[in-house]
Design an enzyme around this catalytic site. Structure first.
Site, PDB file in Angstrom:
ATOM      1  N   ARG A 236       0.858  -1.186   0.000  1.00 27.03           N
ATOM      2  CA  ARG A 236       0.000   0.000   0.000  1.00 27.03           C
ATOM      3  C   ARG A 236       0.894   1.236   0.000  1.00 27.03           C
ATOM      4  NH1 ARG A 236      -3.370  -2.886  -1.432  1.00 27.03           N
ATOM      5  NH2 ARG A 236      -5.412  -3.352  -0.525  1.00 27.03           N
ATOM      6  N   GLU A 265      -3.252   7.178  -4.468  1.00 27.06           N
ATOM      7  CA  GLU A 265      -3.752   6.445  -5.611  1.00 27.06           C
ATOM      8  C   GLU A 265      -5.213   6.766  -5.926  1.00 27.06           C
ATOM      9  OE1 GLU A 265      -2.185   2.512  -4.882  1.00 27.06           O
ATOM     10  OE2 GLU A 265      -3.777   1.733  -6.143  1.00 27.06           O
ATOM     11  N   HIS A 283      -1.201  -0.500 -10.028  1.00 25.37           N
ATOM     12  CA  HIS A 283      -1.729  -1.449  -9.036  1.00 25.37           C
ATOM     13  C   HIS A 283      -2.139  -2.781  -9.693  1.00 25.37           C
ATOM     14  CE1 HIS A 283      -3.625  -1.520  -4.775  1.00 25.37           C
ATOM     15  NE2 HIS A 283      -3.280  -2.730  -5.150  1.00 25.37           N
TER      16      HIS A 283
HETATM   17  C1  GLV Z   1      -4.795  -5.490  -3.641  1.00 24.20           C
HETATM   18  O1  GLV Z   1      -4.136  -4.530  -3.452  1.00 24.20           O
HETATM   19  C2  GLV Z   1      -5.320  -6.293  -2.619  1.00 24.20           C
HETATM   20  O2  GLV Z   1      -5.248  -5.916  -1.433  1.00 24.20           O
HETATM   21  O3  GLV Z   1      -5.865  -7.360  -2.925  1.00 24.20           O
END
Ligand code: GLV
Length: 316
Positions: A236, A265, A283
């Protein structure tokens, strides 16, 4: 029974609802559901499947009249006020395991992209600059014998360590608990955060985001990073204080960064985009057919089980 899904997910999830004879509806656009629409839809639903793009906070939870389960289509669940949901007897679930291998693969893709300057090389070629082979063109860093630091040795951190081991790196990790299986499989050593930062040639972040990890890598901690190291984040964005990372990348103290996630983001700081030693991705950690099918299946199964009065498979 009615389930609301905040985006189109792989068919396997919807098929499971059909088989279980559970009505479902989904937000049909390829962009996040508006807050207003979300509030309208959660009001009457018995179960919700949401993505990390939706903030499931007190307001949303208070709007729910019948909802029994919030099933996150993600392993991370920092987008949900879990304690508040629990206080309202709403079960929260996530999708662990099914995306571990995909995320670990992508992490290694970023490691290699940074170490071997893949994006720079591709840009060089596409810009028409490749006129002859050169002995000193875009020299990178070998992984063998380098120190690979894992920040957060859970499922994904462990899967990354196994891959990194195959590249001949030495593994150190920082985790709340000793990970014996990781140590046995890779010879990894548990260290504290400062040691990890000071000694890792490659540092890879695999922590969940919560009040303890928000800006864990702040200015003071980032300054400890080993000179010429590579930093990778597929967890994250908010774990790293991005503006200070940018400073270190600019001065070259940090060799390169591979980032799949960002502090704000989907906004990405333009300074990051200008830096040649940064590889950025939108991502994509779990973006494989296998992982996304697994996530859809697990997210749907969790909802179906709870609506049928059974225990969910993966509660948080
Ligand atoms: C993606 O970032 C997730 O947490 O699955």
């Amino acid at each position: 029974m009615k389930v609301f899904v905040t985006r189109e997910i792989p068919d396997i999830g919807f098929e499971l609802f059909k088989k279980a004879k559970i009505n479902f509806e989904w937000h049909k656009k390829d962009s996040p559901v508006s807050r207003r629409q979300l509030l309208i839809n959660v009001k009457e639903c018995d179960g919700l499947i949401c993505l990390l793009t939706e903030r499931i906070d007190r307001e949303v939870i208070d709007t729910m009249k019948n909802c029994r389960i919030i099933s996150n289509f993600a392993v991370g669940y920092n987008n949900i006020d879990v304690d508040y949901a629990k206080s309202k007897n709403i079960i929260v679930t996530n999708t662990p395991d099914v995306l571990t291998e995909s995320t670990a693969d992508l992490t290694m893709a970023l490691v290699l992209a940074c170490a071997r300057r893949i994006s720079e090389g591709e840009k060089y070629l596409k810009d028409g600059k490749y006129k002859s082979w050169k002995p000193k063109l875009l020299l990178g860093m070998e992984l063998r014998n380098k120190m690979f630091g894992i920040l957060g040795a859970g499922r994904i951190g462990t899967a990354v360590a196994l891959r990194a081991k195959a590249f001949g790196t030495k593994i150190i990790y920082r985790s709340l608990n000793k990970n014996l299986s990781l140590e046995e499989q890779t010879g990894a050593k548990k260290v504290d955060l400062n040691f990890l930062l000071r000694h890792s040639d490659i540092l890879s972040v695999h922590l969940p985001l919560n009040e303890h990890t928000y800006h864990l890598l702040n200015k003071q901690k980032l300054q400890l990073l080993k000179k010429n190291s590579i930093i990778i984040n597929t967890a994250r964005g908010e774990i790293i204080e991005e503006q200070y990372l940018i400073e270190l990348l600019k001065t070259g103290k940090v060799r390169a960064a591979g980032l799949d996630v960002f502090e704000n983001e989907p906004y990405v700081n333009p300074a990051l985009l200008k830096l040649q030693n940064v590889v950025v991705l939108p991502h994509l950690g779990s973006a494989t057919v296998e992982a996304r099918n697994g996530m859809a299946e697990l997210a749907a199964k969790n909802v179906i089980r709870v609506l049928q009065g059974k225990r969910p498979l993966t509660p948080v």
